[in-house]
Design a protein around this motif. Sequence first.
Motif, PDB file in Angstrom:
ATOM      1  N   SER A  38       2.516  10.627   3.604  1.00 29.05           N
ATOM      2  CA  SER A  38       3.650  10.291   2.742  1.00 29.05           C
ATOM      3  C   SER A  38       4.773   9.672   3.569  1.00 29.05           C
ATOM      4  CB  SER A  38       4.156  11.538   2.008  1.00 29.05           C
ATOM      5  OG  SER A  38       4.594  12.525   2.935  1.00 29.05           O
ATOM      6  N   THR A  39       5.693   8.990   2.861  1.00 30.48           N
ATOM      7  CA  THR A  39       6.855   8.379   3.510  1.00 30.48           C
ATOM      8  C   THR A  39       8.106   8.659   2.683  1.00 30.48           C
ATOM      9  OG1 THR A  39       6.564   6.280   2.343  1.00 30.48           O
ATOM     10  CG2 THR A  39       5.449   6.507   4.474  1.00 30.48           C
ATOM     11  N   ARG A  40       9.268   8.603   3.384  1.00 28.25           N
ATOM     12  CA  ARG A  40      10.556   8.707   2.700  1.00 28.25           C
ATOM     13  C   ARG A  40      11.598   8.006   3.568  1.00 28.25           C
ATOM     14  NH1 ARG A  40      10.163  13.922   5.099  1.00 28.25           N
ATOM     15  NH2 ARG A  40      11.979  14.417   6.424  1.00 28.25           N
ATOM     16  N   ASP A  41      12.680   7.559   2.948  1.00 22.15           N
ATOM     17  CA  ASP A  41      13.779   6.896   3.651  1.00 22.15           C
ATOM     18  C   ASP A  41      14.834   7.935   4.009  1.00 22.15           C
ATOM     19  OD1 ASP A  41      13.612   4.089   1.354  1.00 22.15           O
ATOM     20  OD2 ASP A  41      12.373   4.619   3.090  1.00 22.15           O
ATOM     21  N   GLU A  42      15.324   7.867   5.260  1.00 18.04           N
ATOM     22  CA  GLU A  42      16.306   8.872   5.682  1.00 18.04           C
ATOM     23  C   GLU A  42      17.141   8.345   6.834  1.00 18.04           C
ATOM     24  OE1 GLU A  42      15.620  12.935   7.948  1.00 18.04           O
ATOM     25  OE2 GLU A  42      15.064  13.142   5.833  1.00 18.04           O
ATOM     26  N   ASN A  43      18.453   8.149   6.593  1.00 26.20           N
ATOM     27  CA  ASN A  43      19.429   7.790   7.640  1.00 26.20           C
ATOM     28  C   ASN A  43      19.012   6.551   8.443  1.00 26.20           C
ATOM     29  OD1 ASN A  43      20.978  10.066   6.943  1.00 26.20           O
ATOM     30  ND2 ASN A  43      19.779  11.366   8.341  1.00 26.20           N
ATOM     31  N   GLY A  44      18.600   5.509   7.744  1.00 26.91           N
ATOM     32  CA  GLY A  44      18.251   4.260   8.426  1.00 26.91           C
ATOM     33  C   GLY A  44      16.849   4.226   8.991  1.00 26.91           C
ATOM     34  N   PHE A  45      16.041   5.256   8.733  1.00 28.75           N
ATOM     35  CA  PHE A  45      14.666   5.307   9.235  1.00 28.75           C
ATOM     36  C   PHE A  45      13.718   5.588   8.072  1.00 28.75           C
ATOM     37  CE2 PHE A  45      15.141   5.370  13.850  1.00 28.75           C
ATOM     38  CZ  PHE A  45      16.498   5.671  13.991  1.00 28.75           C
ATOM     39  N   VAL A  46      12.467   5.140   8.241  1.00 28.50           N
ATOM     40  CA  VAL A  46      11.384   5.608   7.381  1.00 28.50           C
ATOM     41  C   VAL A  46      10.720   6.773   8.101  1.00 28.50           C
ATOM     42  CG1 VAL A  46       9.122   5.087   6.390  1.00 28.50           C
ATOM     43  CG2 VAL A  46      10.956   3.413   6.241  1.00 28.50           C
ATOM     44  N   VAL A  47      10.664   7.928   7.420  1.00 22.51           N
ATOM     45  CA  VAL A  47       9.999   9.106   7.986  1.00 22.51           C
ATOM     46  C   VAL A  47       8.578   9.155   7.427  1.00 22.51           C
ATOM     47  CG1 VAL A  47      10.030  11.606   8.251  1.00 22.51           C
ATOM     48  CG2 VAL A  47      12.186  10.324   8.124  1.00 22.51           C
ATOM     49  N   VAL A  48       7.596   9.102   8.326  1.00 21.82           N
ATOM     50  CA  VAL A  48       6.186   9.156   7.939  1.00 21.82           C
ATOM     51  C   VAL A  48       5.654  10.546   8.284  1.00 21.82           C
ATOM     52  CG1 VAL A  48       3.889   8.141   8.215  1.00 21.82           C
ATOM     53  CG2 VAL A  48       5.929   6.712   8.445  1.00 21.82           C
ATOM     54  N   SER A  49       4.957  11.185   7.348  1.00 21.83           N
ATOM     55  CA  SER A  49       4.375  12.493   7.625  1.00 21.83           C
ATOM     56  C   SER A  49       2.868  12.448   7.380  1.00 21.83           C
ATOM     57  CB  SER A  49       5.007  13.577   6.744  1.00 21.83           C
ATOM     58  OG  SER A  49       4.642  13.398   5.388  1.00 21.83           O
ATOM     59  N   VAL A  50       2.118  13.112   8.256  1.00 22.41           N
ATOM     60  CA  VAL A  50       0.673  13.286   8.108  1.00 22.41           C
ATOM     61  C   VAL A  50       0.432  14.793   8.089  1.00 22.41           C
ATOM     62  CG1 VAL A  50      -1.606  12.859   9.067  1.00 22.41           C
ATOM     63  CG2 VAL A  50       0.185  11.118   9.293  1.00 22.41           C
ATOM     64  N   GLU A  51       0.155  15.335   6.898  1.00 19.28           N
ATOM     65  CA  GLU A  51       0.053  16.783   6.711  1.00 19.28           C
ATOM     66  C   GLU A  51      -1.388  17.161   6.383  1.00 19.28           C
ATOM     67  OE1 GLU A  51       2.683  18.183   3.754  1.00 19.28           O
ATOM     68  OE2 GLU A  51       2.238  20.297   4.053  1.00 19.28           O
ATOM     69  N   ASP A  52      -1.913  18.202   7.036  1.00 16.89           N
ATOM     70  CA  ASP A  52      -3.289  18.629   6.783  1.00 16.89           C
ATOM     71  C   ASP A  52      -3.331  20.106   6.405  1.00 16.89           C
ATOM     72  OD1 ASP A  52      -3.730  20.386   9.197  1.00 16.89           O
ATOM     73  OD2 ASP A  52      -3.378  18.511  10.268  1.00 16.89           O
ATOM     74  N   THR A  53      -4.485  20.508   5.904  1.00 19.34           N
ATOM     75  CA  THR A  53      -4.721  21.917   5.556  1.00 19.34           C
ATOM     76  C   THR A  53      -5.645  22.551   6.586  1.00 19.34           C
ATOM     77  OG1 THR A  53      -6.590  21.280   4.149  1.00 19.34           O
ATOM     78  CG2 THR A  53      -4.415  21.470   3.101  1.00 19.34           C
ATOM     79  N   GLY A  54      -5.495  22.116   7.833  1.00 23.23           N
ATOM     80  CA  GLY A  54      -6.400  22.541   8.890  1.00 23.23           C
ATOM     81  C   GLY A  54      -6.059  23.893   9.471  1.00 23.23           C
ATOM     82  N   ILE A  55      -6.403  24.052  10.756  1.00 22.82           N
ATOM     83  CA  ILE A  55      -6.328  25.366  11.392  1.00 22.82           C
ATOM     84  C   ILE A  55      -4.915  25.746  11.806  1.00 22.82           C
ATOM     85  CG2 ILE A  55      -8.687  25.188  12.228  1.00 22.82           C
ATOM     86  CD1 ILE A  55      -7.552  24.424  14.945  1.00 22.82           C
ATOM     87  N   GLY A  56      -4.018  24.745  11.898  1.00 23.55           N
ATOM     88  CA  GLY A  56      -2.649  25.053  12.281  1.00 23.55           C
ATOM     89  C   GLY A  56      -2.507  25.330  13.770  1.00 23.55           C
ATOM     90  N   LEU A  57      -1.256  25.554  14.211  1.00 21.31           N
ATOM     91  CA  LEU A  57      -0.954  25.752  15.624  1.00 21.31           C
ATOM     92  C   LEU A  57      -0.045  26.962  15.804  1.00 21.31           C
ATOM     93  CD1 LEU A  57      -0.118  22.046  16.514  1.00 21.31           C
ATOM     94  CD2 LEU A  57      -2.140  23.283  17.312  1.00 21.31           C
ATOM     95  N   SER A  58      -0.280  27.675  16.883  1.00 20.14           N
ATOM     96  CA  SER A  58       0.646  28.749  17.253  1.00 20.14           C
ATOM     97  C   SER A  58       1.869  28.128  17.928  1.00 20.14           C
ATOM     98  CB  SER A  58      -0.040  29.716  18.213  1.00 20.14           C
ATOM     99  OG  SER A  58      -0.320  29.066  19.447  1.00 20.14           O
ATOM    100  N   GLU A  59       2.911  28.926  18.135  1.00 13.49           N
ATOM    101  CA  GLU A  59       4.104  28.430  18.814  1.00 13.49           C
ATOM    102  C   GLU A  59       3.768  27.982  20.231  1.00 13.49           C
ATOM    103  OE1 GLU A  59       7.246  27.814  17.884  1.00 13.49           O
ATOM    104  OE2 GLU A  59       6.555  28.183  15.835  1.00 13.49           O
ATOM    105  N   ALA A  60       2.886  28.745  20.892  1.00  9.56           N
ATOM    106  CA  ALA A  60       2.499  28.386  22.269  1.00  9.56           C
ATOM    107  C   ALA A  60       1.797  27.035  22.302  1.00  9.56           C
ATOM    108  CB  ALA A  60       1.594  29.479  22.854  1.00  9.56           C
ATOM    109  N   ASP A  61       0.899  26.806  21.329  1.00  9.58           N
ATOM    110  CA  ASP A  61       0.180  25.532  21.299  1.00  9.58           C
ATOM    111  C   ASP A  61       1.105  24.376  20.939  1.00  9.58           C
ATOM    112  OD1 ASP A  61      -2.258  26.505  22.086  1.00  9.58           O
ATOM    113  OD2 ASP A  61      -2.960  26.909  20.053  1.00  9.58           O
TER     114      ASP A  61
END
Length: 533
Positions: free
Chosen positions: A446-469
């Motif tokens: 997905s994309t959105r406009d924010e403060n002069g930038f286009v913010v692109v996000s790639v979101e998955d339903t995968g395994i995720g990450l710990s804080e350490a990773d």
Amino acid sequence: MNHKIANSEHWTQIDPYELLDVLIDTDDMFCLLDQDFKILRCNNKFKSYMVLYGRAGYDEGCNFLEIFPLDDRLYWEKVLNKALTVKSFTETYTSEKLKGRYFEIHFHRMKLDDNKSGIVLRARDITEKKNIEDKIIQSELFAQSILSTSPDAIVTTELDGSISYASNKFLSLLGIEKVEDTFSKNIVDFIYEQDKELFRENISVAAAGSSIKSYLFRLKDINGNPVYAESNIGVILNENKKPVLILFIIRDIQDRIEAELEREKLLQDIAYSRDQIEQEAARYVELNVQLAESEKKLIELNSAKDKLFSIIGHDLKNPIFTILGFSQILEEDYEEMTDEKKLEYIKTIYQTAASIQKLLENLLTWSRAQTGRLEVNLEPISIRNVINETVDIVATQAEKKNIEIIVNLNSTLMVYADNNLLETVVRNLLTNAIKFTNPGGRITVSTRDENGFVVVSVEDTGIGLSEADKNKLFRIDVNNAEIGHHKEKGTGLGLILCKEFCEKMGGSIWVESTLGKGSAFYFTVPIFQYINK
């Protein structure tokens, strides 16, 4: 098919007519000729291929040479005469009439009932196999061109040190004019005499499977002069994880050593004369600054080199395995597959080879970035087009894991970016998401406009990450070989590449993730309309 019949070493024990009767419906083409090249017997597969020459209906009793156009008859007359004098041999054959098809033909001389010589021909269509091999060779040659242009000297040897490859940089470092001068040579032959013993010990260590980093030694040029060098010594393993080759990545440090020797001389001069302390101290400081700059550059070049070779091993492995896997299926199940399925597999092989070529081109671009030679061409670009095209490229990978990719592009604005760098960032994030998402999962772009930038996000339903990773990502100074709950394999260098490219385009990149629930990677690109405001 009876195994003994299929092997030519047993043919002399079987009546040739009985042999052709047994092989009447085999997948290979078989034909029995007498010594005048008249067709005595042939199987159904042979008859079906006669239509390629417009000779449908040619059968027993016809002269074999009459099947072929005049341009091909000289070749066939030559090999058939050879077959009457040689027990057996194999030829690869094609002709203009076959329109690019290739056949592997085995000739075997036999005794007929009248004790005269006859010839059994066995032919197999190897067109698909040859085309696939040609594509793989092209990919390997392209990869070799990367090695030949490396700023470091690169040498590979057998486990005993015998040279199997030497780059142009290695030749120029020692003043060698021709690569042939390294043939049949051991790398120890090019080591300075006083350093040979320790170098041999390090070869033995590497041959046992261990790597050596930042090893200092002296090479010997063609005039016998020492050339100071620093090398990382690695091991190339086969599919069974056994060492097969030793890899030397050698850097010329002559200037650095000379600077260090000069610094030592200056220290000695300071001890001899109090009157020159001030002058020599200033010079010493200057040399230290130069050495610090040189060391910084060496560290940067070392990091760039390590990244480059890690990315090659990380991102080339999967597509090459894809090519090998589909090639093996085509080779083993070719006759049982439908034409539609064959075309599908061939298309997959072609697309995968094309993606390898594109990856190598991107690696060359990134390599130029590390050495300050990358031209970043910022221009107005439709980010919608870049994302849609990249999703199409990775769609096959997602389908194999039954992963759904949802594209939700809310921004219609043009961004100010480099097309190649932007495409590389999107592709890396999508392929990572596919890799770390379980089968049946979902990826949302997905994309959105924010403060002069286009913010692109790639979101998955995968395994995720710990804080350490999460803290390991985007960093070259940590080991990302295994991250996540399932210890998925990866170098993490793809994300480092994304970070560098985003920053070169004036943006940034970050990640939000919850272990076990998935990850969302975000990056920003400047909107073109805001650049001059």
